[in-house]
Motif scaffolding. Structure first.
Motif, PDB file in Angstrom:
ATOM      1  N   VAL A  54       0.859  -1.179   0.000  1.00  0.00           N
ATOM      2  CA  VAL A  54       0.000   0.000   0.000  1.00  0.00           C
ATOM      3  C   VAL A  54       0.898   1.233   0.000  1.00  0.00           C
ATOM      4  CG1 VAL A  54      -1.917   1.226   1.106  1.00  0.00           C
ATOM      5  CG2 VAL A  54      -1.722  -1.251   1.352  1.00  0.00           C
ATOM      6  N   GLY A  55       0.527   2.189  -0.801  1.00  0.00           N
ATOM      7  CA  GLY A  55       1.375   3.373  -0.903  1.00  0.00           C
ATOM      8  C   GLY A  55       0.581   4.657  -1.003  1.00  0.00           C
ATOM      9  N   TRP A  56       1.288   5.749  -0.818  1.00  0.00           N
ATOM     10  CA  TRP A  56       0.754   7.085  -1.038  1.00  0.00           C
ATOM     11  C   TRP A  56       1.506   7.726  -2.190  1.00  0.00           C
ATOM     12  CZ3 TRP A  56      -3.495   9.167   1.093  1.00  0.00           C
ATOM     13  CH2 TRP A  56      -3.998   8.601   2.270  1.00  0.00           C
ATOM     14  N   PHE A  57       0.752   8.300  -3.075  1.00  0.00           N
ATOM     15  CA  PHE A  57       1.309   9.045  -4.191  1.00  0.00           C
ATOM     16  C   PHE A  57       0.743  10.460  -4.155  1.00  0.00           C
ATOM     17  CE2 PHE A  57       3.395   5.863  -6.913  1.00  0.00           C
ATOM     18  CZ  PHE A  57       3.003   4.718  -6.252  1.00  0.00           C
ATOM     19  N   ARG A  58       1.393  11.360  -4.860  1.00  0.00           N
ATOM     20  CA  ARG A  58       0.856  12.705  -4.974  1.00  0.00           C
ATOM     21  C   ARG A  58       1.102  13.232  -6.385  1.00  0.00           C
ATOM     22  NH1 ARG A  58       5.052  15.915  -0.904  1.00  0.00           N
ATOM     23  NH2 ARG A  58       6.929  15.757  -2.219  1.00  0.00           N
TER      24      ARG A  58
ATOM     25  N   TYR B 172      -3.282  13.926  -3.099  1.00  0.00           N
ATOM     26  CA  TYR B 172      -2.663  12.729  -2.556  1.00  0.00           C
ATOM     27  C   TYR B 172      -3.569  11.529  -2.780  1.00  0.00           C
ATOM     28  CZ  TYR B 172       1.116  15.316  -0.370  1.00  0.00           C
ATOM     29  OH  TYR B 172       2.237  16.086  -0.163  1.00  0.00           O
ATOM     30  N   TYR B 173      -2.972  10.472  -3.308  1.00  0.00           N
ATOM     31  CA  TYR B 173      -3.713   9.262  -3.618  1.00  0.00           C
ATOM     32  C   TYR B 173      -3.167   8.081  -2.827  1.00  0.00           C
ATOM     33  CZ  TYR B 173      -5.215  11.869  -7.756  1.00  0.00           C
ATOM     34  OH  TYR B 173      -5.741  12.815  -8.608  1.00  0.00           O
ATOM     35  N   CYS B 174      -4.076   7.260  -2.380  1.00  0.00           N
ATOM     36  CA  CYS B 174      -3.709   5.982  -1.778  1.00  0.00           C
ATOM     37  C   CYS B 174      -3.804   4.917  -2.871  1.00  0.00           C
ATOM     38  CB  CYS B 174      -4.662   5.670  -0.641  1.00  0.00           C
ATOM     39  SG  CYS B 174      -4.355   4.108   0.186  1.00  0.00           S
ATOM     40  N   ALA B 175      -2.884   3.978  -2.849  1.00  0.00           N
ATOM     41  CA  ALA B 175      -2.878   2.923  -3.862  1.00  0.00           C
ATOM     42  C   ALA B 175      -2.506   1.605  -3.211  1.00  0.00           C
ATOM     43  CB  ALA B 175      -1.886   3.264  -4.968  1.00  0.00           C
ATOM     44  N   ALA B 176      -2.985   0.526  -3.796  1.00  0.00           N
ATOM     45  CA  ALA B 176      -2.699  -0.800  -3.269  1.00  0.00           C
ATOM     46  C   ALA B 176      -2.387  -1.760  -4.408  1.00  0.00           C
ATOM     47  CB  ALA B 176      -3.888  -1.328  -2.450  1.00  0.00           C
ATOM     48  N   ALA B 177      -1.582  -2.748  -4.067  1.00  0.00           N
ATOM     49  CA  ALA B 177      -1.254  -3.801  -5.031  1.00  0.00           C
ATOM     50  C   ALA B 177      -1.610  -5.139  -4.406  1.00  0.00           C
ATOM     51  CB  ALA B 177       0.226  -3.756  -5.380  1.00  0.00           C
ATOM     52  N   ASP B 178      -2.261  -5.985  -5.184  1.00  0.00           N
ATOM     53  CA  ASP B 178      -2.586  -7.305  -4.656  1.00  0.00           C
ATOM     54  C   ASP B 178      -1.833  -8.387  -5.409  1.00  0.00           C
ATOM     55  OD1 ASP B 178      -5.942  -7.790  -6.096  1.00  0.00           O
ATOM     56  OD2 ASP B 178      -3.952  -7.731  -7.026  1.00  0.00           O
ATOM     57  N   ASP B 179      -1.992  -9.615  -4.920  1.00  0.00           N
ATOM     58  CA  ASP B 179      -1.235 -10.734  -5.470  1.00  0.00           C
ATOM     59  C   ASP B 179      -1.487 -10.920  -6.964  1.00  0.00           C
ATOM     60  OD1 ASP B 179      -1.990 -12.473  -2.413  1.00  0.00           O
ATOM     61  OD2 ASP B 179      -0.160 -11.380  -2.947  1.00  0.00           O
ATOM     62  N   GLY B 180      -2.667 -10.527  -7.411  1.00  0.00           N
ATOM     63  CA  GLY B 180      -2.999 -10.713  -8.819  1.00  0.00           C
ATOM     64  C   GLY B 180      -2.146  -9.887  -9.762  1.00  0.00           C
TER      65      GLY B 180
ATOM     66  N   GLY C 267       9.695  -4.732  -8.989  1.00  0.00           N
ATOM     67  CA  GLY C 267       9.714  -3.345  -9.412  1.00  0.00           C
ATOM     68  C   GLY C 267       9.901  -2.411  -8.246  1.00  0.00           C
ATOM     69  N   ILE C 268      10.280  -1.213  -8.553  1.00  0.00           N
ATOM     70  CA  ILE C 268      10.533  -0.220  -7.533  1.00  0.00           C
ATOM     71  C   ILE C 268       9.223   0.195  -6.873  1.00  0.00           C
ATOM     72  CG2 ILE C 268      10.360   1.748  -9.092  1.00  0.00           C
ATOM     73  CD1 ILE C 268      12.706   3.009  -7.588  1.00  0.00           C
ATOM     74  N   TRP C 269       9.266   0.473  -5.587  1.00  0.00           N
ATOM     75  CA  TRP C 269       8.059   0.730  -4.819  1.00  0.00           C
ATOM     76  C   TRP C 269       7.296   1.962  -5.289  1.00  0.00           C
ATOM     77  CZ3 TRP C 269       7.176   5.325  -2.362  1.00  0.00           C
ATOM     78  CH2 TRP C 269       8.281   6.163  -2.146  1.00  0.00           C
TER      79      TRP C 269
ATOM     80  N   GLY D 299       2.992  -0.187 -10.507  1.00  0.00           N
ATOM     81  CA  GLY D 299       3.098  -1.303  -9.575  1.00  0.00           C
ATOM     82  C   GLY D 299       1.936  -1.407  -8.605  1.00  0.00           C
ATOM     83  N   PHE D 300       0.892  -0.632  -8.845  1.00  0.00           N
ATOM     84  CA  PHE D 300      -0.304  -0.651  -8.008  1.00  0.00           C
ATOM     85  C   PHE D 300      -1.517  -0.813  -8.911  1.00  0.00           C
ATOM     86  CE2 PHE D 300       1.518   0.686  -3.943  1.00  0.00           C
ATOM     87  CZ  PHE D 300       2.763   1.145  -4.356  1.00  0.00           C
TER      88      PHE D 300
END
Length: 128
Positions: A34-38, A94-102, A107-109, A114-115
């Motif tokens: 899970v990450g934060w982007f802007r 600001y955006y929240c993002a998530a990546a799942d197993d699918g 790759g770089i965080w 990657g989300f």
């Protein structure tokens, strides 16, 4: 499917603090990152911070190290971004993002590709 809802944005003077929240719902046990982007007007979306949920390892962009801190409440499926010593250059959506197993791994965080789940965003405005 995973749904993400951000909250906590607002307007603040330089030097102030805000805490952003990202509440996740859906099939959250498949989420590993899970990450934060802007994104500021006219600029590309950039990674601010991220956490790999199964290890707890965190990453921060150099521009926010020492000022921003990630924390989480697993019972609430919520990730927080505590932002201190805010600067006018922190102004962005600001955006929240998530990546799942699918999506797969690697790759770089801070790479947006990657989300695979994104929230609607919350605006942060810092005035000098």
């Amino acid at each position: 499917q995973v749904q993400l809802v951000e909250s906590g944005g607002g307007s603040m003077q330089a030097g102030g603090s805000l805490r952003l929240s990202c509440a996740a719902s859906g099939i959250t046990n498949s989420v590993y990152k899970v990450g934060w982007f802007r994104q500021a007007p006219g600029k590309e979306r950039e990674g601010v911070a991220a956490i790999y949920t199964r290890t707890g390892r965190t990453y921060y962009d150099d521009s926010v190290k020492g000022r921003f801190t990630l924390s989480r409440d697993n019972a609430k499926n919520t990730l927080y971004l505590q932002m201190n010593s805010l600067k006018p250059e922190d102004t962005a959506m600001y955006y929240c993002a998530a990546a799942d197993d699918g999506l797969g791994y690697g790759g770089i965080w801070s790479r947006p590709a990657g989300f695979n789940y994104w929230g609607q965003g919350t605006q942060v405005t810092v005035s000098s």
